[in-house]
Write an enzyme that holds these catalytic residues in place. Structure first.
Site, mmCIF file in Angstrom:
data_model
loop_
_atom_site.group_PDB
_atom_site.id
_atom_site.type_symbol
_atom_site.label_atom_id
_atom_site.label_comp_id
_atom_site.label_asym_id
_atom_site.label_seq_id
_atom_site.Cartn_x
_atom_site.Cartn_y
_atom_site.Cartn_z
ATOM 1 N N SER A 174 1.845 -1.124 0.322
ATOM 2 C CA SER A 174 1.746 -1.961 -0.876
ATOM 3 C C SER A 174 2.558 -1.283 -1.956
ATOM 4 O O SER A 174 2.844 -0.081 -1.869
ATOM 5 C CB SER A 174 0.278 -2.026 -1.324
ATOM 6 O OG SER A 174 0.172 -2.583 -2.616
ATOM 7 N N TYR A 185 -7.970 1.621 -3.015
ATOM 8 C CA TYR A 185 -6.955 0.840 -2.291
ATOM 9 C C TYR A 185 -5.625 1.589 -2.285
ATOM 10 O O TYR A 185 -4.967 1.719 -1.248
ATOM 11 C CB TYR A 185 -6.810 -0.526 -2.964
ATOM 12 C CG TYR A 185 -5.775 -1.434 -2.354
ATOM 13 C CD1 TYR A 185 -6.043 -2.116 -1.168
ATOM 14 C CD2 TYR A 185 -4.540 -1.640 -2.973
ATOM 15 C CE1 TYR A 185 -5.097 -2.970 -0.615
ATOM 16 C CE2 TYR A 185 -3.596 -2.494 -2.424
ATOM 17 C CZ TYR A 185 -3.880 -3.152 -1.247
ATOM 18 O OH TYR A 185 -2.943 -3.998 -0.693
HETATM 19 N N1 LIG Z 1 -1.058 -10.312 -1.063
HETATM 20 C C1 LIG Z 1 -0.621 -9.298 -1.793
HETATM 21 O O1 LIG Z 1 -0.278 -9.476 -2.985
HETATM 22 C C2 LIG Z 1 -0.483 -7.924 -1.177
HETATM 23 C C3 LIG Z 1 0.177 -6.932 -1.919
HETATM 24 C C4 LIG Z 1 0.331 -5.672 -1.362
HETATM 25 C C5 LIG Z 1 -0.128 -5.416 -0.080
HETATM 26 N N2 LIG Z 1 -0.764 -6.393 0.614
HETATM 27 C C6 LIG Z 1 -1.230 -6.045 1.983
HETATM 28 O O2 LIG Z 1 -0.781 -7.042 2.888
HETATM 29 C C7 LIG Z 1 -1.635 -7.066 4.033
HETATM 30 C C8 LIG Z 1 -2.000 -8.499 4.346
HETATM 31 O O3 LIG Z 1 -2.829 -9.006 3.308
HETATM 32 P P1 LIG Z 1 -2.728 -10.494 2.747
HETATM 33 O O4 LIG Z 1 -2.289 -10.390 1.343
HETATM 34 O O5 LIG Z 1 -1.975 -11.352 3.683
HETATM 35 O O6 LIG Z 1 -4.277 -10.868 2.674
HETATM 36 P P2 LIG Z 1 -5.155 -11.831 3.566
HETATM 37 O O7 LIG Z 1 -6.551 -11.574 3.127
HETATM 38 O O8 LIG Z 1 -4.635 -13.213 3.525
HETATM 39 O O9 LIG Z 1 -4.912 -11.262 5.053
HETATM 40 C C9 LIG Z 1 -5.536 -10.129 5.570
HETATM 41 C C10 LIG Z 1 -6.099 -10.484 6.927
HETATM 42 O O10 LIG Z 1 -6.659 -9.312 7.512
HETATM 43 C C11 LIG Z 1 -7.826 -9.700 8.203
HETATM 44 N N3 LIG Z 1 -8.714 -8.544 8.367
HETATM 45 C C12 LIG Z 1 -9.535 -7.974 7.448
HETATM 46 N N4 LIG Z 1 -10.225 -6.974 8.007
HETATM 47 C C13 LIG Z 1 -9.823 -6.891 9.298
HETATM 48 C C14 LIG Z 1 -10.167 -6.047 10.385
HETATM 49 N N5 LIG Z 1 -11.094 -5.097 10.246
HETATM 50 N N6 LIG Z 1 -9.545 -6.232 11.576
HETATM 51 C C15 LIG Z 1 -8.624 -7.209 11.723
HETATM 52 N N7 LIG Z 1 -8.261 -8.053 10.740
HETATM 53 C C16 LIG Z 1 -8.857 -7.883 9.535
HETATM 54 C C17 LIG Z 1 -8.449 -10.785 7.335
HETATM 55 O O11 LIG Z 1 -9.353 -11.606 8.079
HETATM 56 C C18 LIG Z 1 -7.225 -11.537 6.848
HETATM 57 O O12 LIG Z 1 -6.907 -12.649 7.658
HETATM 58 C C19 LIG Z 1 -2.831 -6.165 3.694
HETATM 59 O O13 LIG Z 1 -2.666 -4.919 4.324
HETATM 60 C C20 LIG Z 1 -2.731 -6.015 2.179
HETATM 61 O O14 LIG Z 1 -3.322 -4.826 1.731
HETATM 62 C C21 LIG Z 1 -0.959 -7.636 0.100
#
Ligand SMILES: NC(=O)c1ccc[n+]([C@@H]2O[C@H](COP(=O)([O-])OP(=O)(O)OC[C@H]3O[C@@H](n4cnc5c(N)ncnc54)[C@H](O)[C@@H]3O)[C@@H](O)[C@H]2O)c1
Length: 274
Positions: free
Chosen positions: A142, A155
């Site tokens: 991130s 986080y």
């Molecule tokens: N969206 C943002 O702005 C953003 C920014 C920086 C980093 N991220 C990172 O991107 C990645 C994806 O997140 P996103 O934004 O698509 O969010 P999201 O919540 O849409 O997707 C995350 C997915 O991970 C799944 N998940 C949670 N715990 C789990 C587990 N124990 N085992 C398997 N699956 C699990 C959830 O069910 C969900 O579908 C994450 O690592 C997040 O930290 C997101």
């Protein structure tokens, strides 16, 4: 990995926003997709969005469970053969809150999913990639993994760990023909970001609209990931507007490199890798 046509890509958090974007982008290159998510229904929803000619299957997986990973590996290999690209993308946020308010259980959970989950994926698929002399691992960190800020301490710690692990692993696996890349998303539309946004902008529709306008669509992150795999790039930065914050932090760290604390200290052992 120059040609992704027919390659198998395994994506965790594949039912989420960014995982779904990755699936679409790899599918655009003709890859076969495995979407794994703790919520199988979410993974099925993302699979249903792919064009009908894409070879895809979904499975439930809690990335904290090494046994679960092993079962997923057996199923993926039975369906599509060896996994060529692993995207360790599943992750959770603690939401905006001071570290004192993050309970021990929450802290452990964020580390278990965001860090141990990545380690488990690497342990499951990495050795076979190294033995074949081909493969690529993408780990989702991130912008918080480069530039932490108040209210996101736990986080950020987890996302720094993902970067450290990925950088070291890249060095370890390069001689064996396996690439490693780290994705640093900024604000991107997903269930996680919408939930966090709901908390910070509650009762303030103007603030909500302003933040919403800055959310990137996940397909573009997916396409950036695909290019990084094709070109074996170490870092995937999709939101260049965070550059100044990252630069300022690095400058502050470099400014602390002055004289040695011990006046007669001399060493030739210091790591000098660039
Ligand atoms: N969206 C943002 O702005 C953003 C920014 C920086 C980093 N991220 C990172 O991107 C990645 C994806 O997140 P996103 O934004 O698509 O969010 P999201 O919540 O849409 O997707 C995350 C997915 O991970 C799944 N998940 C949670 N715990 C789990 C587990 N124990 N085992 C398997 N699956 C699990 C959830 O069910 C969900 O579908 C994450 O690592 C997040 O930290 C997101």
């Amino acid at each position: 990995m120059k040609n992704l046509q027919g390659k198998t890509v395994f994506i965790t958090g594949g039912g989420g926003g960014i995982g779904g974007g990755m699936a679409q982008a790899f599918a655009e290159r003709g890859a076969r997709i495995v979407l794994a998510d703790i919520d199988h229904g979410f993974a099925q929803e993302e699979a249903a969005k792919l064009p009908s000619d894409v070879e895809v299957f979904t499975l439930p997986l809690d990335v904290r469970s090494l046994e679960g990973w092993e079962a997923a590996r057996v199923e993926a290999e039975a369906r599509f053969g060896a996994v060529d690209v692993l995207c360790n993308n599943a992750g959770i946020s603690t939401g905006f809150k001071p570290l004192f308010d993050v309970s021990p259980e929450e802290f452990e959970r964020v580390m278990a999913i965001n860090v141990t989950g990545v380690y488990n994926g690497i342990q499951t698929f990495g050795p076979a990639m190294a033995a074949r002399g081909e493969g690529h691992i993408v780990n989702t960190s991130s912008m918080n993994g480069l530039s932490p800020f108040a209210s996101f301490a736990a986080y950020s710690a987890s996302k720094f760990a993902v970067l450290a692990l990925s950088d070291a692993l890249r060095d370890e696996l390069a001689p064996q023909g396996v690439g490693v890349s780290t994705l640093f998303p900024g604000l991107t539309r997903s269930r996680m970001s919408e939930a966090d946004l709901g908390k910070v902008s509650a009762g303030d529709p103007a603030r909500r609209a302003a933040i919403e306008a800055n959310m990137m669509e996940a397909i573009w992150l997916g396409r950036a990931v695909v290019r990084a795999v094709e070109n074996d790039e170490p870092y995937i930065v999709t939101h260049p507007d965070y550059r100044e914050g990252v630069r300022a932090r690095q400058e502050r760290i470099l400014a602390a490199f002055g004289e040695p604390a011990q006046p007669d200290y001399r060493t030739g052992l210091t790591a000098t890798k660039g």
